[in-house]
Design a protein around this motif. Sequence first.
Motif, PDB file in Angstrom:
ATOM      1  N   ILE B  88      18.166  -2.093 -10.182  1.00  0.00           N
ATOM      2  CA  ILE B  88      18.447  -1.334  -8.971  1.00  0.00           C
ATOM      3  C   ILE B  88      17.374  -0.272  -8.776  1.00  0.00           C
ATOM      4  O   ILE B  88      17.076   0.494  -9.693  1.00  0.00           O
ATOM      5  N   TYR B  89      16.765  -0.277  -7.589  1.00  0.00           N
ATOM      6  CA  TYR B  89      15.801   0.766  -7.242  1.00  0.00           C
ATOM      7  C   TYR B  89      16.336   1.529  -6.039  1.00  0.00           C
ATOM      8  O   TYR B  89      16.561   0.924  -4.981  1.00  0.00           O
ATOM      9  N   THR B  90      16.526   2.830  -6.188  1.00  0.00           N
ATOM     10  CA  THR B  90      16.880   3.632  -5.011  1.00  0.00           C
ATOM     11  C   THR B  90      15.607   4.264  -4.459  1.00  0.00           C
ATOM     12  O   THR B  90      14.556   4.226  -5.112  1.00  0.00           O
ATOM     13  N   ASN B  91      15.701   4.847  -3.282  1.00  0.00           N
ATOM     14  CA  ASN B  91      14.545   5.440  -2.581  1.00  0.00           C
ATOM     15  C   ASN B  91      13.400   4.432  -2.445  1.00  0.00           C
ATOM     16  O   ASN B  91      12.245   4.775  -2.615  1.00  0.00           O
ATOM     17  N   SER B  92      13.733   3.190  -2.179  1.00  0.00           N
ATOM     18  CA  SER B  92      12.699   2.150  -2.136  1.00  0.00           C
ATOM     19  C   SER B  92      12.783   1.386  -0.830  1.00  0.00           C
ATOM     20  O   SER B  92      13.834   1.320  -0.198  1.00  0.00           O
ATOM     21  N   GLN B  93      11.649   0.821  -0.483  1.00  0.00           N
ATOM     22  CA  GLN B  93      11.599   0.073   0.776  1.00  0.00           C
ATOM     23  C   GLN B  93      10.764  -1.176   0.635  1.00  0.00           C
ATOM     24  O   GLN B  93       9.916  -1.277  -0.242  1.00  0.00           O
ATOM     25  N   LEU B  94      11.019  -2.111   1.546  1.00  0.00           N
ATOM     26  CA  LEU B  94      10.252  -3.357   1.587  1.00  0.00           C
ATOM     27  C   LEU B  94       9.012  -3.121   2.438  1.00  0.00           C
ATOM     28  O   LEU B  94       9.103  -2.606   3.545  1.00  0.00           O
ATOM     29  N   GLU B  95       7.834  -3.480   1.893  1.00  0.00           N
ATOM     30  CA  GLU B  95       6.596  -3.193   2.615  1.00  0.00           C
ATOM     31  C   GLU B  95       5.943  -4.443   3.190  1.00  0.00           C
ATOM     32  O   GLU B  95       5.470  -4.437   4.309  1.00  0.00           O
ATOM     33  N   ASN B 103       8.525 -18.852  -3.944  1.00  0.00           N
ATOM     34  CA  ASN B 103       7.670 -17.795  -4.494  1.00  0.00           C
ATOM     35  C   ASN B 103       7.106 -16.902  -3.404  1.00  0.00           C
ATOM     36  O   ASN B 103       5.952 -17.004  -3.036  1.00  0.00           O
ATOM     37  N   PHE B 104       7.956 -16.053  -2.900  1.00  0.00           N
ATOM     38  CA  PHE B 104       7.523 -14.976  -2.012  1.00  0.00           C
ATOM     39  C   PHE B 104       6.757 -13.962  -2.854  1.00  0.00           C
ATOM     40  O   PHE B 104       7.190 -13.600  -3.945  1.00  0.00           O
ATOM     41  N   LYS B 105       5.621 -13.489  -2.319  1.00  0.00           N
ATOM     42  CA  LYS B 105       4.928 -12.361  -2.960  1.00  0.00           C
ATOM     43  C   LYS B 105       5.327 -11.112  -2.167  1.00  0.00           C
ATOM     44  O   LYS B 105       4.939 -10.932  -1.025  1.00  0.00           O
ATOM     45  N   VAL B 106       6.135 -10.287  -2.806  1.00  0.00           N
ATOM     46  CA  VAL B 106       6.738  -9.159  -2.106  1.00  0.00           C
ATOM     47  C   VAL B 106       6.131  -7.860  -2.610  1.00  0.00           C
ATOM     48  O   VAL B 106       5.957  -7.683  -3.813  1.00  0.00           O
ATOM     49  N   LYS B 114       3.632   1.601  -5.242  1.00  0.00           N
ATOM     50  CA  LYS B 114       3.681   0.224  -4.760  1.00  0.00           C
ATOM     51  C   LYS B 114       3.779  -0.727  -5.933  1.00  0.00           C
ATOM     52  O   LYS B 114       3.098  -0.544  -6.954  1.00  0.00           O
ATOM     53  N   GLU B 115       4.610  -1.738  -5.756  1.00  0.00           N
ATOM     54  CA  GLU B 115       4.781  -2.703  -6.833  1.00  0.00           C
ATOM     55  C   GLU B 115       4.889  -4.101  -6.246  1.00  0.00           C
ATOM     56  O   GLU B 115       5.590  -4.310  -5.255  1.00  0.00           O
ATOM     57  N   GLU B 116       4.177  -5.044  -6.867  1.00  0.00           N
ATOM     58  CA  GLU B 116       4.227  -6.424  -6.379  1.00  0.00           C
ATOM     59  C   GLU B 116       5.165  -7.230  -7.246  1.00  0.00           C
ATOM     60  O   GLU B 116       5.304  -6.976  -8.438  1.00  0.00           O
TER      61      GLU B 116
END
Lengths: 132, 432
Positions: B88-95, B103-106, B114-116
């Motif tokens: 679980i990550y709070t304060n996070s958003q999808l960029e 295999n989505f690269k998110v 930023k994290e891939e």
Amino acid sequence: MADFNPSLVTLCCENSAFLVAEEENLPGVTPVKIPCGGQVEHYHILNAFDQGADGVMVLACLKENCKHFWGNDRAEKKVNYVKGMLENIGINAERLAYSPVAANNEYKYGELVKEMYDKLKEMGPMEGKVKK
Amino acid sequence: MNAQRKYPPAPEEMTFEPKVLVVGGGASGILSAEKAAELGLSVVLIEKTEELGGKAAQLSFLYQSNLSPSQWLKDKISSLEKNNKVTIYTNSQLEKVNGQVGNFKVTLNIEGKKEEMDIGAIIMATGMDLSSKMPAQVEKGAGSFLSQMEFEKQFTQLASGDSKTFVLVVKEDDFLIGCINALKYSKKLKEANHNVYVFFDEMKVSEEGTEKLYHQVREEGVTFIRGTNNLKIGQEEGKFSLTTIDPQLPVKLAKELVINFDYYIFNEDLLPGADTGKLAEILRVNLGPGGFFQEDNYHTEPVYSNRQGIYFVGACRMPDLLHNVQEQAGAAVNSIYQLSVADVKELMEKTPLIDVIKCAYCLTCYRSCPWNAIDLLYEIEGAAWDGAPYLHPLACQKCGCCVAECPNRAISFPGYTDEDMQKEFKKIGGKV
């Protein structure tokens, strides 16, 4: 012209019109399955005329009902484009038609095909047919 | 020169990453994460704000039972936090989202960093926004006018005490939440011996058990009056009255009805979340009516989007009740499971294939694909322009739009090639 029996090809979307076309077995009508209205190519329509069809109908799903969002709109555009091509080479553009048909509307399919068939009967054989 | 890849890629290269990204930590997100973890998929749950729970955690009770949704969700959150499959990550958003299902690269923005990540499928559960508009200009005693959400938060406090008069006004809306909330409040308020009047345009009771509830509260003495357009609010030293004429009565019988009320509860407008449009651009999905994620197409299933591997659950597709959200979460996870076990080799045989020698890499197919199912590959062996688009077998729905649009006729569709069509046309006029 009384004994002229035209041959009609209906390019039917497999999600709607082809389900109806399978049930209705009308003489002189050849239903051909296509996966979606969006797959219709002008090459295939012209090929059908080349193979001896007197008329071609493209039958896809009702407006805003396409499984693939805008396949039926694409089919309509393509048909209008091919109509221009047919007129350029001296073939009556009325020989090609686009209609939306729902999967449960056998009556409409029958009516549309009958109407087109009568029209073709009046028009006579294809103008561009090469006699061998 | 770089090592060149074969085209099409081998079926073994098409792997399905057993990892699900759930965007949004409200009730729908929590339920989806729970279902996915049950199936053995690892889950990444991201939430924009600091806390999980969302709007459902603010509800005081449900219409079916006295179960407290906030407590119920707290239990679920604590069991998710213990589960080692769930991150679980709070304060996070999808960029950013690249690639196709499996295999989505998110790219995620986790507290500024930023994290891939490689993700198999994405469940969107971003929820809705509420906007409330006061029904009247009030100088004194504005606390008497509450929207349903505000009322929900202080329900136990307001419902206690002597017989007060509550007016519940449900204005016409596309969703049935307003009606069902009014019914559930009126049941509770009547139990506490308050006077309850419900004004409504259309009573929507299509949900399970709600029609029974409607008849029940009617018999208990709640007054239902149809029509919310002719409500006049009078005020006198902090005391309010409501004047109306029942539009259903014949003219001769129609009399002015005056209700002196203590609380006036009205329903909010339910709007799509503020980020919905931005997220739709990132995910390359179509938006439905009203700006919600829901696709208005009855050929596709309700939780589906126009891209395989992206599903909508909960209020971001359409504001709905909690037990329906639970079912949607199950449906989305079930679809992910079916995709993960699909026979890629068999699907590849039916998928249209691009001839890399003919392909000019003009991207017409990429633009015309209604399912956004086309991957862009580079460094392909024997390709005219170094690479070629590739129709992903799991994402492709076999509609043939790209086949018709390709200007160079480089795409062949198994079953509908020129030869196959020619064979069909040979039957014209009964000659076989």
